[in-house]
Design a protein around this motif. Structure first.
Motif, PDB file in Angstrom:
ATOM      1  N   ALA A 388       0.864  -1.177   0.000  1.00  0.00           N
ATOM      2  CA  ALA A 388       0.000   0.000   0.000  1.00  0.00           C
ATOM      3  C   ALA A 388       0.897   1.224   0.000  1.00  0.00           C
ATOM      4  CB  ALA A 388      -0.920   0.013   1.224  1.00  0.00           C
ATOM      5  N   VAL A 389       0.357   2.345  -0.476  1.00  0.00           N
ATOM      6  CA  VAL A 389       1.110   3.602  -0.465  1.00  0.00           C
ATOM      7  C   VAL A 389       0.213   4.715   0.052  1.00  0.00           C
ATOM      8  CG1 VAL A 389       2.691   3.007  -2.342  1.00  0.00           C
ATOM      9  CG2 VAL A 389       0.477   4.027  -2.881  1.00  0.00           C
ATOM     10  N   PRO A 390       0.802   5.703   0.748  1.00  0.00           N
ATOM     11  CA  PRO A 390       0.007   6.850   1.187  1.00  0.00           C
ATOM     12  C   PRO A 390      -0.619   7.561  -0.006  1.00  0.00           C
ATOM     13  CG  PRO A 390       2.121   6.816   2.311  1.00  0.00           C
ATOM     14  CD  PRO A 390       2.195   5.773   1.232  1.00  0.00           C
ATOM     15  N   LEU A 391      -1.856   7.967   0.147  1.00  0.00           N
ATOM     16  CA  LEU A 391      -2.525   8.717  -0.915  1.00  0.00           C
ATOM     17  C   LEU A 391      -1.955  10.130  -0.968  1.00  0.00           C
ATOM     18  CD1 LEU A 391      -6.078   7.311  -0.312  1.00  0.00           C
ATOM     19  CD2 LEU A 391      -4.837   7.201  -2.485  1.00  0.00           C
ATOM     20  N   THR A 392      -1.580  10.557  -2.161  1.00  0.00           N
ATOM     21  CA  THR A 392      -0.896  11.844  -2.324  1.00  0.00           C
ATOM     22  C   THR A 392      -1.793  12.925  -2.907  1.00  0.00           C
ATOM     23  OG1 THR A 392      -0.129  11.203  -4.515  1.00  0.00           O
ATOM     24  CG2 THR A 392       1.314  10.699  -2.654  1.00  0.00           C
ATOM     25  N   ALA A 393      -2.929  12.532  -3.447  1.00  0.00           N
ATOM     26  CA  ALA A 393      -3.804  13.516  -4.104  1.00  0.00           C
ATOM     27  C   ALA A 393      -5.238  13.391  -3.613  1.00  0.00           C
ATOM     28  CB  ALA A 393      -3.741  13.352  -5.618  1.00  0.00           C
ATOM     29  N   GLY A 394      -5.401  12.917  -2.396  1.00  0.00           N
ATOM     30  CA  GLY A 394      -6.739  12.862  -1.806  1.00  0.00           C
ATOM     31  C   GLY A 394      -7.637  11.860  -2.468  1.00  0.00           C
ATOM     32  N   PHE A 395      -8.782  12.353  -2.950  1.00  0.00           N
ATOM     33  CA  PHE A 395      -9.800  11.483  -3.537  1.00  0.00           C
ATOM     34  C   PHE A 395      -9.620  11.307  -5.044  1.00  0.00           C
ATOM     35  CE2 PHE A 395     -11.607  13.390   0.284  1.00  0.00           C
ATOM     36  CZ  PHE A 395     -12.021  12.261   0.971  1.00  0.00           C
ATOM     37  N   LEU A 396      -8.660  11.990  -5.633  1.00  0.00           N
ATOM     38  CA  LEU A 396      -8.386  11.850  -7.061  1.00  0.00           C
ATOM     39  C   LEU A 396      -7.525  10.613  -7.280  1.00  0.00           C
ATOM     40  CD1 LEU A 396      -7.659  15.600  -7.863  1.00  0.00           C
ATOM     41  CD2 LEU A 396      -9.759  14.323  -8.345  1.00  0.00           C
ATOM     42  N   VAL A 397      -7.861   9.821  -8.278  1.00  0.00           N
ATOM     43  CA  VAL A 397      -7.170   8.546  -8.490  1.00  0.00           C
ATOM     44  C   VAL A 397      -5.738   8.795  -8.951  1.00  0.00           C
ATOM     45  CG1 VAL A 397      -7.176   6.381  -9.775  1.00  0.00           C
ATOM     46  CG2 VAL A 397      -9.340   7.396  -9.040  1.00  0.00           C
ATOM     47  N   PRO A 398      -4.748   8.232  -8.260  1.00  0.00           N
ATOM     48  CA  PRO A 398      -3.344   8.450  -8.633  1.00  0.00           C
ATOM     49  C   PRO A 398      -3.073   8.072 -10.080  1.00  0.00           C
ATOM     50  CG  PRO A 398      -3.489   7.327  -6.521  1.00  0.00           C
ATOM     51  CD  PRO A 398      -4.888   7.357  -7.085  1.00  0.00           C
ATOM     52  N   GLY A 399      -2.261   8.898 -10.734  1.00  0.00           N
ATOM     53  CA  GLY A 399      -1.858   8.608 -12.099  1.00  0.00           C
ATOM     54  C   GLY A 399      -2.755   9.180 -13.168  1.00  0.00           C
ATOM     55  N   THR A 400      -3.916   9.706 -12.791  1.00  0.00           N
ATOM     56  CA  THR A 400      -4.808  10.312 -13.767  1.00  0.00           C
ATOM     57  C   THR A 400      -4.464  11.782 -13.953  1.00  0.00           C
ATOM     58  OG1 THR A 400      -6.455  10.973 -12.118  1.00  0.00           O
ATOM     59  CG2 THR A 400      -6.641   8.751 -13.036  1.00  0.00           C
ATOM     60  N   SER A 401      -4.951  12.354 -15.026  1.00  0.00           N
ATOM     61  CA  SER A 401      -4.712  13.774 -15.285  1.00  0.00           C
ATOM     62  C   SER A 401      -5.307  14.638 -14.185  1.00  0.00           C
ATOM     63  CB  SER A 401      -5.309  14.164 -16.644  1.00  0.00           C
ATOM     64  OG  SER A 401      -6.690  13.839 -16.692  1.00  0.00           O
ATOM     65  N   TYR A 402      -6.383  14.158 -13.582  1.00  0.00           N
ATOM     66  CA  TYR A 402      -7.032  14.925 -12.517  1.00  0.00           C
ATOM     67  C   TYR A 402      -6.131  15.052 -11.291  1.00  0.00           C
ATOM     68  CZ  TYR A 402     -11.218  14.356 -15.338  1.00  0.00           C
ATOM     69  OH  TYR A 402     -12.113  14.397 -16.369  1.00  0.00           O
ATOM     70  N   ALA A 403      -5.343  14.031 -11.018  1.00  0.00           N
ATOM     71  CA  ALA A 403      -4.488  14.019  -9.825  1.00  0.00           C
ATOM     72  C   ALA A 403      -3.131  14.669 -10.060  1.00  0.00           C
ATOM     73  CB  ALA A 403      -4.282  12.578  -9.361  1.00  0.00           C
ATOM     74  N   GLU A 404      -2.787  14.916 -11.318  1.00  0.00           N
ATOM     75  CA  GLU A 404      -1.462  15.430 -11.646  1.00  0.00           C
ATOM     76  C   GLU A 404      -1.185  16.760 -10.940  1.00  0.00           C
ATOM     77  OE1 GLU A 404       1.051  16.796 -15.640  1.00  0.00           O
ATOM     78  OE2 GLU A 404      -0.794  15.612 -15.813  1.00  0.00           O
ATOM     79  N   GLY A 405      -0.105  16.811 -10.194  1.00  0.00           N
ATOM     80  CA  GLY A 405       0.298  18.040  -9.522  1.00  0.00           C
ATOM     81  C   GLY A 405      -0.495  18.382  -8.279  1.00  0.00           C
ATOM     82  N   GLN A 406      -1.436  17.522  -7.905  1.00  0.00           N
ATOM     83  CA  GLN A 406      -2.278  17.811  -6.737  1.00  0.00           C
ATOM     84  C   GLN A 406      -1.607  17.334  -5.448  1.00  0.00           C
ATOM     85  OE1 GLN A 406      -5.466  19.591  -7.205  1.00  0.00           O
ATOM     86  NE2 GLN A 406      -4.066  19.871  -8.918  1.00  0.00           N
ATOM     87  N   THR A 407      -1.793  18.082  -4.383  1.00  0.00           N
ATOM     88  CA  THR A 407      -1.221  17.723  -3.090  1.00  0.00           C
ATOM     89  C   THR A 407      -2.301  17.765  -2.020  1.00  0.00           C
ATOM     90  OG1 THR A 407      -0.632  20.014  -2.625  1.00  0.00           O
ATOM     91  CG2 THR A 407       1.050  18.643  -3.694  1.00  0.00           C
ATOM     92  N   ILE A 550     -14.644  12.198   5.298  1.00  0.00           N
ATOM     93  CA  ILE A 550     -13.862  10.967   5.122  1.00  0.00           C
ATOM     94  C   ILE A 550     -12.397  11.360   5.033  1.00  0.00           C
ATOM     95  CG2 ILE A 550     -13.466   8.949   3.644  1.00  0.00           C
ATOM     96  CD1 ILE A 550     -16.294   9.499   2.441  1.00  0.00           C
ATOM     97  N   ILE A 551     -11.528  10.597   5.696  1.00  0.00           N
ATOM     98  CA  ILE A 551     -10.080  10.821   5.557  1.00  0.00           C
ATOM     99  C   ILE A 551      -9.498   9.705   4.694  1.00  0.00           C
ATOM    100  CG2 ILE A 551      -7.854  10.996   6.725  1.00  0.00           C
ATOM    101  CD1 ILE A 551      -9.305  11.821   9.252  1.00  0.00           C
ATOM    102  N   PRO A 552      -9.033  10.005   3.476  1.00  0.00           N
ATOM    103  CA  PRO A 552      -8.356   8.984   2.671  1.00  0.00           C
ATOM    104  C   PRO A 552      -6.945   8.771   3.210  1.00  0.00           C
ATOM    105  CG  PRO A 552      -8.339  11.087   1.514  1.00  0.00           C
ATOM    106  CD  PRO A 552      -9.089  11.314   2.800  1.00  0.00           C
ATOM    107  N   ILE A 553      -6.554   7.511   3.411  1.00  0.00           N
ATOM    108  CA  ILE A 553      -5.269   7.243   4.061  1.00  0.00           C
ATOM    109  C   ILE A 553      -4.266   6.600   3.107  1.00  0.00           C
ATOM    110  CG2 ILE A 553      -4.136   6.091   5.989  1.00  0.00           C
ATOM    111  CD1 ILE A 553      -6.802   6.211   7.495  1.00  0.00           C
ATOM    112  N   VAL A 554      -4.547   5.375   2.656  1.00  0.00           N
ATOM    113  CA  VAL A 554      -3.621   4.692   1.754  1.00  0.00           C
ATOM    114  C   VAL A 554      -4.394   4.018   0.619  1.00  0.00           C
ATOM    115  CG1 VAL A 554      -1.889   4.256   3.545  1.00  0.00           C
ATOM    116  CG2 VAL A 554      -3.627   2.508   3.057  1.00  0.00           C
ATOM    117  N   LEU A 555      -3.723   3.868  -0.510  1.00  0.00           N
ATOM    118  CA  LEU A 555      -4.214   3.035  -1.605  1.00  0.00           C
ATOM    119  C   LEU A 555      -3.568   1.669  -1.447  1.00  0.00           C
ATOM    120  CD1 LEU A 555      -5.617   2.549  -4.382  1.00  0.00           C
ATOM    121  CD2 LEU A 555      -3.500   3.378  -5.451  1.00  0.00           C
TER     122      LEU A 555
END
Length: 591
Positions: A388-407, A550-555
């Motif tokens: 598992a890895v810590p979520l870096t962009a909240g509720f946006l799915v990692p690796g998508t254009s929506y999550a790009e650059g989001q913190t 909701i607190i997103p924690i890890v994927l």
């Protein structure tokens, strides 16, 4: 104090480069979207399809996880599934945004009953009401949806052979002829209309209520045609129709008194035989399934093992052939001996849910304090053993254009969390943290969180119950905070509709009602292009991360394992995981 944090856990540069390469390859290798009609509809469909493909293809790389070789293999082979390809001849269906049909390896041997060790007994069998990932496996095999998803997240025909969309609000679906319900009656457009209307009624309690309540009208000009008009455009509509909670049920069966909570009667590859509550559910092959030659198995016996260790032991001893929810501590061991095959993909977000309708978590500052007190890296290591890895962009799915650059607008910071507790005016009341003994990872996460919250002065008591009671408490808001999970059930950022929209599954559980959230969801859903949708969903994400129902924690990876003689199983990841269950249609046993 609670503001965007530019130093939050960003994706590594190498990951970003890999994602860019993947996106270019995807664009070169699939020109499906470019063949859609040159219209507003085509733009909307292309935006949704692009988002779907990016979600499905990039999530593993972005997560930085390395699933087993077996799990990363797509459904490939020599034989395409008969009757499950394109629009019916002469239908004229344009199928805008349609994905590429997978090919499926032919069975080396047919027959036999697969013994499947299942982690939880379904609390209800209604396919339109989500009762957990494990029960969804059974529902997917007994019922069918109008569409399914390709590996890249784009829609494919299933009970519908094709579709047309002259504008963003109108869809015409052409249905497959000759499909029979398990009672021998004909599947028709009336069943689709009845199912869509049932999901769209609040009193049904259907998981997809927020999506289907957007339907303005449904017409059935003939038994094999359904015309749907939406109240507002929805770029995710086709993907929604592929989710198991959008399953088609028999109008005749339900209106005749059939109880979908206790009985199953679909058009799927397997028919319901029997249920011994808490012990097993038996399915057998549907001899009249509309894909000739499928399923390959004669039946599946789902045997309940709510204890992780007992379920793994049953697999290793040969008591079962296959099992879900393999403990993360055993991933590497089970996949290395040759006797078993481990299948896993990043698929699900572990999270904390708050009851925002009563003290103390009706106070947003206290919710923010909890978020800053939790160390996702510690949970990823201690609970998921690196899978598992810590979520870096909240509720946006990692690796998508929506999550790009989001913190994230916060990071793990005990000192700041303590200060927020003081600002919130916490009075020392005992906080109930509900979890379930059925899934060790949820209980272990709760124990870590309890210790972390103790460090900032919160008095937390853990209540651990079996999964059935857990679900009842969740639905009835009988908790202060709760450890559970959510996932992108569809390959579109509008999956967040299920988390935050008024009347949705998780909004009903957290009680968090917010007009700004609903407005942003509405705007994002109806925007015609990805360029229009990007800023909306990014704003929605940041707002959700400050309000924190909701607190997103890890994927985390999700994984199953089977004896090496079990063949053709395919594990899909976030956004398309429902297709994992459908791969059981072509599983066979080499023994």
């Amino acid at each position: 104090m609670f503001k965007p944090n530019s130093s939050s856990r960003k994706l590594p540069a190498v990951t970003a480069l890999l994602l860019l390469v993947m996106a270019v390859l995807a664009a070169c290798g699939d020109n499906t979207a470019t063949t859609a009609p040159a219209s507003t509809t085509a733009a909307a469909t292309t935006a949704a399809a692009t988002s779907a493909a990016t979600t499905a293809a990039a999530v593993t790389t972005a997560a930085g996880l390395t699933p087993s070789a077996a799990s990363t293999t797509a459904a490939t082979g020599t034989t395409a599934p008969a009757g499950a390809t394109t629009a019916a001849a002469g239908s004229g269906a344009a199928n805008p945004g349609m994905g590429t049909e997978p090919t499926v390896a032919a069975a080396g041997k047919t027959g036999g009953t697969l013994k499947y060790g299942l982690s939880s007994d379904p609390s209800g069998l209604d396919p339109q009401i989500h009762t957990g990932a494990a029960p969804a496996i059974i529902k997917t095999l007994v019922y069918d949806t109008l569409l399914r998803l390709a590996a890249d997240g784009k829609p494919l025909p299933w009970l519908a052979t094709g579709w047309e969309s002259p504008d963003p609000k109108n869809y015409t679906f052409h249905l497959r002829s000759g499909v029979k319900w398990h009672d021998g009656s004909d599947f028709t457009a009336d069943d689709v209309k009845f199912s869509f209307e049932r999901i769209g009624k609040k009193e049904t309690g259907a998981t997809r209520y927020p999506d289907f309540s957007n339907i303005a009208s449904i017409a059935t000009p003939d038994p094999l045609t359904v015309q749907v008009t939406l109240k507002q455009a929805d770029a995710s509509f086709l993907a929604v129709l592929a989710d198991v909670t959008s399953s088609i049920v028999s109008k005749k069966f339900v209106e005749g008194g059939g109880d979908l909570k206790t009985k199953m009667m679909g058009t799927g590859a397997f028919t319901f035989v029997s249920r011994e509550s808490g012990v097993k559910i038996e399915l057998k092959k549907n001899p009249n399934f509309w894909i000739k030659g499928q399923p390959y198995l004669d039946g599946i016996s789902f045997i309940m093992y709510p204890d992780d260790r007992a379920r793994l032991s049953a697999l290793q001893s040969g008591a079962v052939d296959f099992a879900d929810y393999i403990p993360w501590r055993s991933y590497d061991e089970i996949g290395n001996g040759g006797q078993f095959v481990m299948y896993s993909k990043p698929a699900t977000d572990s999270a904390v849910f708050f009851n925002t309708t009563k003290p103390p978590f009706d106070n947003v500052k206290l919710r923010q304090a909890v978020a800053m007190a939790i160390d996702p890296a510690a949970i990823a290591k201690a609970v998921f053993f690196g899978h598992a890895v810590p979520l870096t962009a909240g509720f946006l799915v990692p690796g998508t254009s929506y999550a790009e650059g989001q913190t994230m607008p916060y990071s793990f910071d005990t000192a700041k969390a303590k200060a927020l507790v003081q600002e919130a005016g916490y009075n020392g009341q005992e906080i109930e943290l509900v979890t379930t003994s059925t899934y060790d990872f949820l209980q272990q996460s709760a124990e870590i969180i309890q210790n972390e919250l103790s460090a900032i002065g919160l008095k937390v008591k853990i209540t651990s119950v079996d999964f059935t009671v857990f679900g009842q408490k969740f639905n009835a808001k009988e908790f202060n905070m709760l450890t559970s999970s959510f996932s992108a059930a569809i390959p579109d950022p509008n999956y967040m509709n299920q988390l935050f929209a008024k009347g949705s599954l998780y909004q009903n559980r957290t009680g968090f009602a917010d007009t700004k959230m609903d407005d942003l969801l509405s705007k994002g859903r109806s925007a015609a292009t990805e360029a229009d949708r990007l800023p909306i969903y990014r704003e929605l994400n940041q707002y959700a991360l400050t309000q924190l129902p909701i607190i997103p924690i890890v994927l985390r990876e999700e994984g199953e394992a089977g004896a090496s003689y079990v063949k053709n199983y395919v594990r899909y990841g976030s956004g398309v995981y429902v297709e994992t269950n459908r791969s059981l249609l072509t599983v066979w046993m080499d023994k």
